[in-house]
Enzyme design. Sequence first.
Site, PDB file in Angstrom:
ATOM      1  CB  CYS A   1     100.494 116.717  90.183  1.00  0.00           C
ATOM      2  SG  CYS A   1     101.447 115.727  89.468  1.00  0.00           S
TER       3      CYS A   1
ATOM      4  NE  ARG B   1      76.383 104.656  81.495  1.00  0.00           N
ATOM      5  CZ  ARG B   1      76.726 104.641  81.924  1.00  0.00           C
ATOM      6  NH1 ARG B   1      78.510 105.086  82.276  1.00  0.00           N
ATOM      7  NH2 ARG B   1      76.517 105.470  82.199  1.00  0.00           N
TER       8      ARG B   1
ATOM      9  CD  GLU C   1      66.937 111.206  74.280  1.00  0.00           C
ATOM     10  OE1 GLU C   1      67.321 111.499  75.724  1.00  0.00           O
ATOM     11  OE2 GLU C   1      65.797 112.700  73.631  1.00  0.00           O
ATOM     12  N   PRO C   2      69.609 105.640  73.462  1.00  0.00           N
ATOM     13  CG  PRO C   2      70.232 103.876  72.130  1.00  0.00           C
ATOM     14  CD  PRO C   2      68.776 105.007  72.482  1.00  0.00           C
TER      15      PRO C   2
ATOM     16  NE  ARG D   1      81.459 106.414  83.435  1.00  0.00           N
ATOM     17  CZ  ARG D   1      81.404 105.028  84.661  1.00  0.00           C
ATOM     18  NH1 ARG D   1      82.497 104.014  84.327  1.00  0.00           N
ATOM     19  NH2 ARG D   1      80.403 104.764  85.424  1.00  0.00           N
TER      20      ARG D   1
HETATM   21  C1  PLP Z   1      72.660 111.301  78.835  1.00  0.00           C
HETATM   22  C2  PLP Z   1      71.397 111.203  77.779  1.00  0.00           C
HETATM   23  C3  PLP Z   1      71.698 110.445  77.251  1.00  0.00           C
HETATM   24  C4  PLP Z   1      72.464 108.622  76.933  1.00  0.00           C
HETATM   25  O1  PLP Z   1      72.453 107.866  78.591  1.00  0.00           O
HETATM   26  P1  PLP Z   1      73.469 107.072  78.152  1.00  0.00           P
HETATM   27  O2  PLP Z   1      72.686 106.477  80.052  1.00  0.00           O
HETATM   28  O3  PLP Z   1      73.892 107.119  78.120  1.00  0.00           O
HETATM   29  O4  PLP Z   1      72.113 105.900  77.846  1.00  0.00           O
HETATM   30  C5  PLP Z   1      70.001 110.411  76.462  1.00  0.00           C
HETATM   31  N1  PLP Z   1      69.049 111.610  76.685  1.00  0.00           N
HETATM   32  C6  PLP Z   1      69.335 112.582  77.555  1.00  0.00           C
HETATM   33  C7  PLP Z   1      68.803 114.298  77.497  1.00  0.00           C
HETATM   34  C8  PLP Z   1      70.723 112.420  78.256  1.00  0.00           C
HETATM   35  O5  PLP Z   1      71.674 113.570  79.236  1.00  0.00           O
END
Ligand code: PLP
Length: 414
Positions: free
Chosen positions: A342, A276, A273-274, A312
């Site tokens: 502000c 970022r 699940e990448p 961020r």
């Molecule tokens: C946010 C999240 C991701 C992605 O995380 P990255 O750090 O952006 O790769 C994957 N799985 C779950 C469950 C998340 O909450």
Amino acid sequence: MTAFSLKNGTLHAENVALASIAERFGTPCYVYSRAALEASLDEFLAELQGIDALVCYAVKANSNLGILNLFARRGAGFDIVSGGELQRALAAGADPQKIVFSGVGKTADEMRLALNTGILCFNVESAPELDRLNEVAGSIGKKASISLRVNPNVDAKTHPYISTGLKENKFGVAYEDALALYRHAAALPNIAISGIDCHIGSQLLDPAPFAEALDKILLLVDQLAAEGIQLHHIDLGGGLGIRYSDETAPTVKSYLGPLLAKLAGRKLKIVLEPGRRLVGNAGLLLTKVEYLKPGEVKNFAIVDAAMNDLARPALYDAWHDILPVAPHTGAEQSWEIVGPVCESGDFLGHGRSLALQPGDLLAIMSAGAYGMAMSSNYNTRPRAAEVLVDGNQVHLVRRRETVEQLLAQDAMLP
Ligand SMILES: *Cc1c(COP(=O)(O)O)cnc(C)c1O
């Protein structure tokens, strides 16, 4: 692959001058590179060739339909955390059988929507969620395919706000409770156990915690098998970090290599699940210097982007490189790069050495992930435009919001 580089002395996105984008679409404006987006996905696909694996892009990192559609066309799946993200993924052409649903607060409505869509798997994060899902599935005559998100209690050594794999975090099921909850799930009539899931944090620059988490998860997989609960897939979450300034980010190979070695010989489909990592360095935020305000203690450069556009720095004290679009030869000074909102916390960078003049364009780098996705309308600031550059072409993938659109959501008493 050089998504953003100097050509003839000015910063370009692929073959397009950022100055021409600012002229045509205005500022602030998010600029993404198609080549960079595809290259980062390819880095994963190359390592997974010939392996039963699915890359589910974490939609929350950047949910623009143009980006989701690019990934869907390349065969990626999606990790969603809300009904809204499910609808985005579907609108972008996602295959429902490549969608996994994470998140600690799934509502009954969201569950119904996902069940009727026929998604691959619910990543269940608590016992009451499991019971609710069983009930909701039963009420519409469906069986819900699930993983339990297990909290392996490893220290991801990242910012506390983005570390998710420790006992004190709100995410997932405690490691010690996982076996009992799987037994419970196995007894529920409308639940089909499919896999196991973990996600230990974000912006990880050391691959070791991933391997540590996998060892713990595989122990559970074997314990479950001994009890006759056979899993079909293992979801290792996201979290792989990127370079923001001078960090050394691991290659996908050095991240996946040890994990694939541990999984070799097991009949488990691998889900990743990448977020970022796929989008972070494929985007920048283009902004214009409105005013220079030199002072006795600090020099302020007030730009037209702010914390509502890119949260961020204000939220995590995160660093983003800030580059001049057309570098001057003049003497550099130290500048606080701040927005017009502000709040004293409204900054994009502290103490940056730059030679600046009013009207200059600046590129806030590495803004593709958790940039636009976390933006707000604070101070009634319409959200920025987003463009996707493809070679010589610029495609507007989100129109700049208008104040009229914002006002239209409100109502006054009769
Ligand atoms: C946010 C999240 C991701 C992605 O995380 P990255 O750090 O952006 O790769 C994957 N799985 C779950 C469950 C998340 O909450």
